[in-house]
Design an enzyme around this catalytic site. Structure first.
Site, mmCIF file in Angstrom:
data_model
loop_
_atom_site.group_PDB
_atom_site.id
_atom_site.type_symbol
_atom_site.label_atom_id
_atom_site.label_comp_id
_atom_site.label_asym_id
_atom_site.label_seq_id
_atom_site.Cartn_x
_atom_site.Cartn_y
_atom_site.Cartn_z
ATOM 1 N N HIS A 1 -6.768 0.967 -2.026
ATOM 2 C CA HIS A 1 -6.574 -0.476 -2.134
ATOM 3 C C HIS A 1 -5.120 -0.747 -2.525
ATOM 4 O O HIS A 1 -4.439 0.116 -3.087
ATOM 5 C CB HIS A 1 -7.512 -1.063 -3.184
ATOM 6 C CG HIS A 1 -8.957 -1.004 -2.796
ATOM 7 N ND1 HIS A 1 -9.492 -1.773 -1.791
ATOM 8 C CD2 HIS A 1 -9.983 -0.235 -3.266
ATOM 9 C CE1 HIS A 1 -10.771 -1.510 -1.666
ATOM 10 N NE2 HIS A 1 -11.104 -0.576 -2.543
ATOM 11 N N TYR B 1 0.849 -1.188 0.000
ATOM 12 C CA TYR B 1 0.000 0.000 0.000
ATOM 13 C C TYR B 1 0.886 1.240 0.000
ATOM 14 O O TYR B 1 1.911 1.267 0.681
ATOM 15 C CB TYR B 1 -0.896 0.042 1.238
ATOM 16 C CG TYR B 1 -1.904 -1.075 1.345
ATOM 17 C CD1 TYR B 1 -3.228 -0.879 0.946
ATOM 18 C CD2 TYR B 1 -1.546 -2.313 1.871
ATOM 19 C CE1 TYR B 1 -4.160 -1.896 1.064
ATOM 20 C CE2 TYR B 1 -2.477 -3.336 1.980
ATOM 21 C CZ TYR B 1 -3.773 -3.113 1.582
ATOM 22 O OH TYR B 1 -4.701 -4.132 1.694
ATOM 23 N N LYS C 1 -4.784 -5.339 -9.304
ATOM 24 C CA LYS C 1 -3.484 -5.372 -8.640
ATOM 25 C C LYS C 1 -2.437 -5.896 -9.612
ATOM 26 O O LYS C 1 -2.694 -6.832 -10.369
ATOM 27 C CB LYS C 1 -3.529 -6.237 -7.382
ATOM 28 C CG LYS C 1 -4.361 -5.647 -6.260
ATOM 29 C CD LYS C 1 -4.479 -6.590 -5.105
ATOM 30 C CE LYS C 1 -5.213 -5.951 -3.938
ATOM 31 N NZ LYS C 1 -6.373 -5.165 -4.276
#
Length: 395
Positions: free
Chosen positions: A302, A294, A349
């Site tokens: 997120h 993060y 991601k």
């Protein structure tokens, strides 16, 4: 492709979160008061600020391979200043006590999320029963009308779009019309609520706080005395010892058991690498990876990157003689790689394969394993993977 800085969360509490989580680490710098000394230091380009150390405290728990922070004040400091650890009764932030208080306030006034879920399940069950009953009645009416030679008057069949529960579904407790004096009396009769949750730190987080920042004191679980850095270093390695099921943390590891491929050393080398670069590092087990990165923390964005830690032996002979079965040390299949990459692509991601090179025991002196002096001999390399999606990447 994830947006720069990770996908942002709701901004309703943005200003409040900026105040609560303003500090990236537990250590703070004092703000000097205006004085002649402060002006002189400013003129000379000197920094007269002092480091404010919170001196938190935790207890080593060998069975769970973690350090427990029981004091609520220390747990709040470690979470709000760097997002260290997780609540053992929560998904991330230690919020069990607040949730229990809200649940008590909700009793008899409005539904909690768990009660709403149960209410919807009961309503779906009731809808299926009503629909089955209506279908049976329609079939019976159609058969009777056919035998009598008349037109059938079929009942209305409930649909999911228009159906409304005619009565309280089974198992649902009707809510009180309005809170009154009876509710107040019930609240007074409730037993006082104790906070049964603690902050659980991984061994990597605990050692980073104890050694890297010197803001965490770790207690021996048997004697409840403060452990020295040497004892912590040995205890954290002994937790992963394959020859010992339960080992007293203060016992020194024999030299034959000190190895560069100890799982604690391999994982800490990765954790320290990214933490020292300013990333907030959390567990990635939810997305089938080892770590998540993060930029600021879970309450702001997120995670943008998902890491799979892959240990690589500098000397193949060390792998043959190793008593540890390190995760991902064996070559993985393309189906596994495609699965992990697809899972993380769906949640926006970027998948990163983090290769940790384990130094050769023949090249590096074994006595370095007695202290963190061995960490500079580990190297960390990243390989970024992106899943090719033809429908999205034509432009």
């Amino acid at each position: 492709m994830p947006a720069p800085g990770g996908q942002k969360k709701g901004s309703g509490r943005k200003n409040e979160n900026n105040k609560i989580y303003a500090h990236p680490l537990p250590l703070l710098l004092s703000v000097p008061e205006p004085s002649l000394r402060h002006k002189l230091c400013s003129f000379l380009g000197l920094n007269d600020r002092q480091v404010l150390n919170p001196h938190c405290q935790g207890v080593l728990d060998v069975p769970t391979r973690s350090v427990w922070v029981v004091d609520n004040k220390d747990a709040k400091i470690l979470w709000t200043r760097g997002f260290f650890g997780k609540g053992d009764l929560s998904r991330s932030e230690p919020s069990w006590y607040a949730r229990q208080v809200n649940a008590r306030k909700a009793a008899g006034k409005y539904l909690t999320s768990e009660e709403i879920r149960e209410k919807r399940r009961n309503e779906r069950k009731q809808f299926k029963l009503d629909r089955a009953r209506a279908l049976a009645e329609a079939a019976a009416e159609a058969e009777a009308a056919f035998l009598e030679g008349r037109e059938a008057a079929l009942p209305a069949i409930p649909s999911g779009a228009t159906w409304k529960p005619s009565q309280a579904p089974q198992g649902e407790n009707p809510l009180a019309s309005a809170p009154g004096e009876d509710d107040a009396e019930e609240e007074e009769e409730l037993e006082p609520l104790e906070d049964a949750e603690h902050l659980q730190l991984t061994l990597q987080e605990a050692f980073f706080l104890a050694w890297g920042l010197d803001c965490l004191t770790i207690l021996d679980p048997t004697t409840h005395e403060s452990m020295t850095l040497e004892q912590i270093w040995s205890a954290f390695q002994s937790v992963h010892s394959p020859t010992t099921i339960s080992l007293t943390p203060t016992v020194t590891i024999p030299e034959v058991e000190r190895r560069f491929d100890n799982p604690f050393l391999v994982n800490y080398a990765v954790y320290h690498h990214y933490r020292s670069l300013g990333w907030v590092v959390k567990s990635g087990i939810k997305f089938c990876v080892d770590l998540l990165l993060y930029k600021r923390g879970p309450v702001f964005h997120h995670a943008e990157f998902a890491l799979v830690v892959i240990p690589v032996y500098e000397n193949p002979a060390d792998k043959i003689s190793s008593p540890f079965a390190l995760m991902n040390s064996e070559p993985f299949t393309w189906s596994w790689l495609s699965t992990i990459n697809r899972v993380n692509s769906q949640v926006q991601k970027t998948l990163i394969l983090t290769y940790v090179t384990i130094p050769s025991s023949a090249r590096v002196p074994p006595h370095l394993l007695a202290s963190p002096a061995c960490l500079p001999h580990y190297s960390v390399r990243e390989v970024v993977l992106r899943r090719f999606i033809p429908a999205r990447m034509r432009d």
